[in-house]
Design a protein around this motif. Structure first.
Motif, PDB file in Angstrom:
ATOM      1  N   GLY A 157       0.816  -1.216   0.000  1.00 29.60           N
ATOM      2  CA  GLY A 157       0.000   0.000   0.000  1.00 29.60           C
ATOM      3  C   GLY A 157       0.842   1.255   0.000  1.00 29.60           C
ATOM      4  N   CYS A 158       1.928   1.243   0.781  1.00 29.81           N
ATOM      5  CA  CYS A 158       2.812   2.417   0.824  1.00 29.81           C
ATOM      6  C   CYS A 158       3.482   2.648  -0.524  1.00 29.81           C
ATOM      7  CB  CYS A 158       3.871   2.237   1.905  1.00 29.81           C
ATOM      8  SG  CYS A 158       3.256   2.374   3.582  1.00 29.81           S
ATOM      9  N   VAL A 159       3.902   1.556  -1.169  1.00 31.44           N
ATOM     10  CA  VAL A 159       4.546   1.682  -2.473  1.00 31.44           C
ATOM     11  C   VAL A 159       3.587   2.299  -3.482  1.00 31.44           C
ATOM     12  CG1 VAL A 159       5.477   0.393  -4.424  1.00 31.44           C
ATOM     13  CG2 VAL A 159       6.191  -0.178  -2.099  1.00 31.44           C
ATOM     14  N   MET A 160       2.338   1.821  -3.491  1.00 31.06           N
ATOM     15  CA  MET A 160       1.358   2.359  -4.438  1.00 31.06           C
ATOM     16  C   MET A 160       1.009   3.808  -4.113  1.00 31.06           C
ATOM     17  SD  MET A 160      -1.262  -0.773  -5.262  1.00 31.06           S
ATOM     18  CE  MET A 160      -1.598  -1.172  -3.553  1.00 31.06           C
ATOM     19  N   ALA A 161       0.840   4.105  -2.821  1.00 21.64           N
ATOM     20  CA  ALA A 161       0.451   5.459  -2.435  1.00 21.64           C
ATOM     21  C   ALA A 161       1.532   6.480  -2.778  1.00 21.64           C
ATOM     22  CB  ALA A 161       0.140   5.501  -0.941  1.00 21.64           C
ATOM     23  N   ASN A 162       2.793   6.059  -2.669  1.00 26.34           N
ATOM     24  CA  ASN A 162       3.896   6.989  -2.916  1.00 26.34           C
ATOM     25  C   ASN A 162       4.544   6.799  -4.283  1.00 26.34           C
ATOM     26  OD1 ASN A 162       3.612   8.323  -0.507  1.00 26.34           O
ATOM     27  ND2 ASN A 162       5.125   7.086   0.578  1.00 26.34           N
ATOM     28  N   ALA A 163       3.888   6.040  -5.161  1.00 26.25           N
ATOM     29  CA  ALA A 163       4.429   5.876  -6.517  1.00 26.25           C
ATOM     30  C   ALA A 163       4.488   7.192  -7.269  1.00 26.25           C
ATOM     31  CB  ALA A 163       3.581   4.868  -7.286  1.00 26.25           C
ATOM     32  N   ARG A 164       3.724   8.181  -6.795  1.00 24.61           N
ATOM     33  CA  ARG A 164       3.738   9.494  -7.452  1.00 24.61           C
ATOM     34  C   ARG A 164       5.109  10.160  -7.365  1.00 24.61           C
ATOM     35  NH1 ARG A 164       1.896   9.930  -2.353  1.00 24.61           N
ATOM     36  NH2 ARG A 164       2.372  11.803  -1.131  1.00 24.61           N
ATOM     37  N   PHE A 165       5.950   9.716  -6.437  1.00 22.76           N
ATOM     38  CA  PHE A 165       7.266  10.328  -6.295  1.00 22.76           C
ATOM     39  C   PHE A 165       8.171  10.019  -7.485  1.00 22.76           C
ATOM     40  CE2 PHE A 165       6.777  10.137  -1.405  1.00 22.76           C
ATOM     41  CZ  PHE A 165       5.969  11.258  -1.450  1.00 22.76           C
ATOM     42  N   LEU A 166       7.908   8.921  -8.185  1.00 17.99           N
ATOM     43  CA  LEU A 166       8.747   8.572  -9.333  1.00 17.99           C
ATOM     44  C   LEU A 166       8.643   9.600 -10.456  1.00 17.99           C
ATOM     45  CD1 LEU A 166      10.669   6.667 -10.780  1.00 17.99           C
ATOM     46  CD2 LEU A 166       8.694   5.299 -11.493  1.00 17.99           C
ATOM     47  N   PRO A 167       7.435   9.961 -10.916  1.00 17.32           N
ATOM     48  CA  PRO A 167       7.374  11.005 -11.943  1.00 17.32           C
ATOM     49  C   PRO A 167       7.833  12.370 -11.426  1.00 17.32           C
ATOM     50  CG  PRO A 167       5.159  10.356 -11.262  1.00 17.32           C
ATOM     51  CD  PRO A 167       6.107   9.349 -10.679  1.00 17.32           C
ATOM     52  N   MET A 168       7.673  12.614 -10.119  1.00 19.02           N
ATOM     53  CA  MET A 168       8.192  13.871  -9.563  1.00 19.02           C
ATOM     54  C   MET A 168       9.707  13.934  -9.710  1.00 19.02           C
ATOM     55  SD  MET A 168       6.069  14.427  -6.042  1.00 19.02           S
ATOM     56  CE  MET A 168       4.287  14.485  -6.015  1.00 19.02           C
ATOM     57  N   ALA A 169      10.363  12.827  -9.354  1.00 19.47           N
ATOM     58  CA  ALA A 169      11.821  12.788  -9.473  1.00 19.47           C
ATOM     59  C   ALA A 169      12.251  12.924 -10.933  1.00 19.47           C
ATOM     60  CB  ALA A 169      12.356  11.485  -8.877  1.00 19.47           C
ATOM     61  N   ALA A 170      11.494  12.296 -11.837  1.00 20.10           N
ATOM     62  CA  ALA A 170      11.817  12.399 -13.259  1.00 20.10           C
ATOM     63  C   ALA A 170      11.689  13.835 -13.749  1.00 20.10           C
ATOM     64  CB  ALA A 170      10.903  11.480 -14.063  1.00 20.10           C
ATOM     65  N   ALA A 171      10.686  14.563 -13.221  1.00 20.94           N
ATOM     66  CA  ALA A 171      10.510  15.959 -13.633  1.00 20.94           C
ATOM     67  C   ALA A 171      11.623  16.849 -13.087  1.00 20.94           C
ATOM     68  CB  ALA A 171       9.146  16.467 -13.150  1.00 20.94           C
ATOM     69  N   LEU A 172      12.151  16.495 -11.918  1.00 19.59           N
ATOM     70  CA  LEU A 172      13.225  17.294 -11.326  1.00 19.59           C
ATOM     71  C   LEU A 172      14.590  16.982 -11.931  1.00 19.59           C
ATOM     72  CD1 LEU A 172      12.415  17.308  -7.498  1.00 19.59           C
ATOM     73  CD2 LEU A 172      12.416  19.269  -9.036  1.00 19.59           C
ATOM     74  N   ALA A 173      14.750  15.785 -12.478  1.00 17.05           N
ATOM     75  CA  ALA A 173      16.070  15.345 -12.948  1.00 17.05           C
ATOM     76  C   ALA A 173      16.726  16.320 -13.926  1.00 17.05           C
ATOM     77  CB  ALA A 173      15.959  13.949 -13.566  1.00 17.05           C
ATOM     78  N   PRO A 174      16.004  16.884 -14.914  1.00 18.88           N
ATOM     79  CA  PRO A 174      16.680  17.819 -15.824  1.00 18.88           C
ATOM     80  C   PRO A 174      17.101  19.118 -15.152  1.00 18.88           C
ATOM     81  CG  PRO A 174      14.622  16.988 -16.775  1.00 18.88           C
ATOM     82  CD  PRO A 174      14.611  16.618 -15.330  1.00 18.88           C
ATOM     83  N   LEU A 175      16.514  19.435 -13.999  1.00 20.38           N
ATOM     84  CA  LEU A 175      16.806  20.700 -13.332  1.00 20.38           C
ATOM     85  C   LEU A 175      17.934  20.593 -12.323  1.00 20.38           C
ATOM     86  CD1 LEU A 175      13.144  21.920 -12.640  1.00 20.38           C
ATOM     87  CD2 LEU A 175      14.695  22.738 -14.430  1.00 20.38           C
TER      88      LEU A 175
END
Length: 228
Positions: free
Chosen positions: A75-93
């Motif tokens: 449940g924690c993994v699914m609930a916080n899966a949103r952090f993956l696209p967040m990290a991807a969006a920050l990576a170029p910056l």
């Protein structure tokens, strides 16, 4: 202390910090009500640092159902899966040797502030700014978890539910303000239109998967519309 790091700390103490702190106060009170120790609550806030995952973990571990531990992790993994696209969006910056240190602190409050602020900063200063902002937010999260645990007896269930929703309301207002300024309206509209898809999942599939699917479809549609 590097000026960019100090600037990040200073900018963390604003409306977003108040909204985030409210949810951690509610979490601390919920930990106490569930019969767990303060150490458990602080470890959850420090290690997960994502309120959705923290609440899922608290709810799953509070029960006596066999296999609750496995369900809690999933449940924690699914609930916080949103952090993956967040990290991807920050990576170029955020680039350079300090970038890996930023990964553990990717959460909704630092991410939203970084996406708004980092493009205006010189690239060498971005990681330091993010670390200053994120560390300040993380420490406040721990302090307010402690505060909520201490005040648990004096907070009614209605007040706790309200505190948990403060952060959600704050970011909803941020999205609305971004739309008014010509922000990413396609992504917001795509997510809103795709969200009802979560209601049509097969029985037994956790609702969190529907939210992730809706976000993926809505975001992809928004991206394709922008490319056209």
């Amino acid at each position: 202390m590097h000026p960019a790091f100090r600037q990040g700390i200073a900018e963390a103490f604003g409306a977003q910090m108040v909204a985030m702190a409210a949810t951690f106060v509610a979490f601390g009170a919920a930990v106490q009500a569930a019969g767990f120790g303060l150490g458990w609550g602080l470890a959850s806030s420090a290690g997960i640092y994502g309120m959705a995952g923290q609440m899922v973990l608290l709810g799953a571990t509070s029960g006596t159902t066999p296999g609750a531990g496995t369900a809690a992790v999933a449940g924690c993994v699914m609930a916080n899966a949103r952090f993956l696209p967040m990290a991807a969006a920050l990576a170029p910056l955020i680039r350079g040797p300090l970038a890996p240190l930023c990964v553990p602190f990717v959460a909704i409050t630092p991410w939203a502030a970084a996406m708004r602020r980092l493009p205006d900063l010189p690239p060498p200063h971005r990681a330091r700014w993010f670390l200053g902002f994120a560390l300040a937010s993380w420490i406040v999260g721990l302090l307010t978890t402690t505060l909520g645990y201490t005040l648990a007896g004096s907070l009614s269930p209605a007040v706790l539910r309200l505190l948990l929703m403060v952060n959600v309301l704050y970011f909803a207002l941020m999205i609305a303000a971004g739309l008014a300024r010509g922000g990413p309206w396609r992504a917001s509209l795509g997510g809103a239109v795709a969200a009802p898809l979560a209601l049509f999942l097969p029985q037994g599939v956790p609702p969190a998967w529907g939210i992730l699917l809706a976000a993926l479809l809505g975001g992809t549609a928004a991206f394709l519309l922008r490319r056209r």
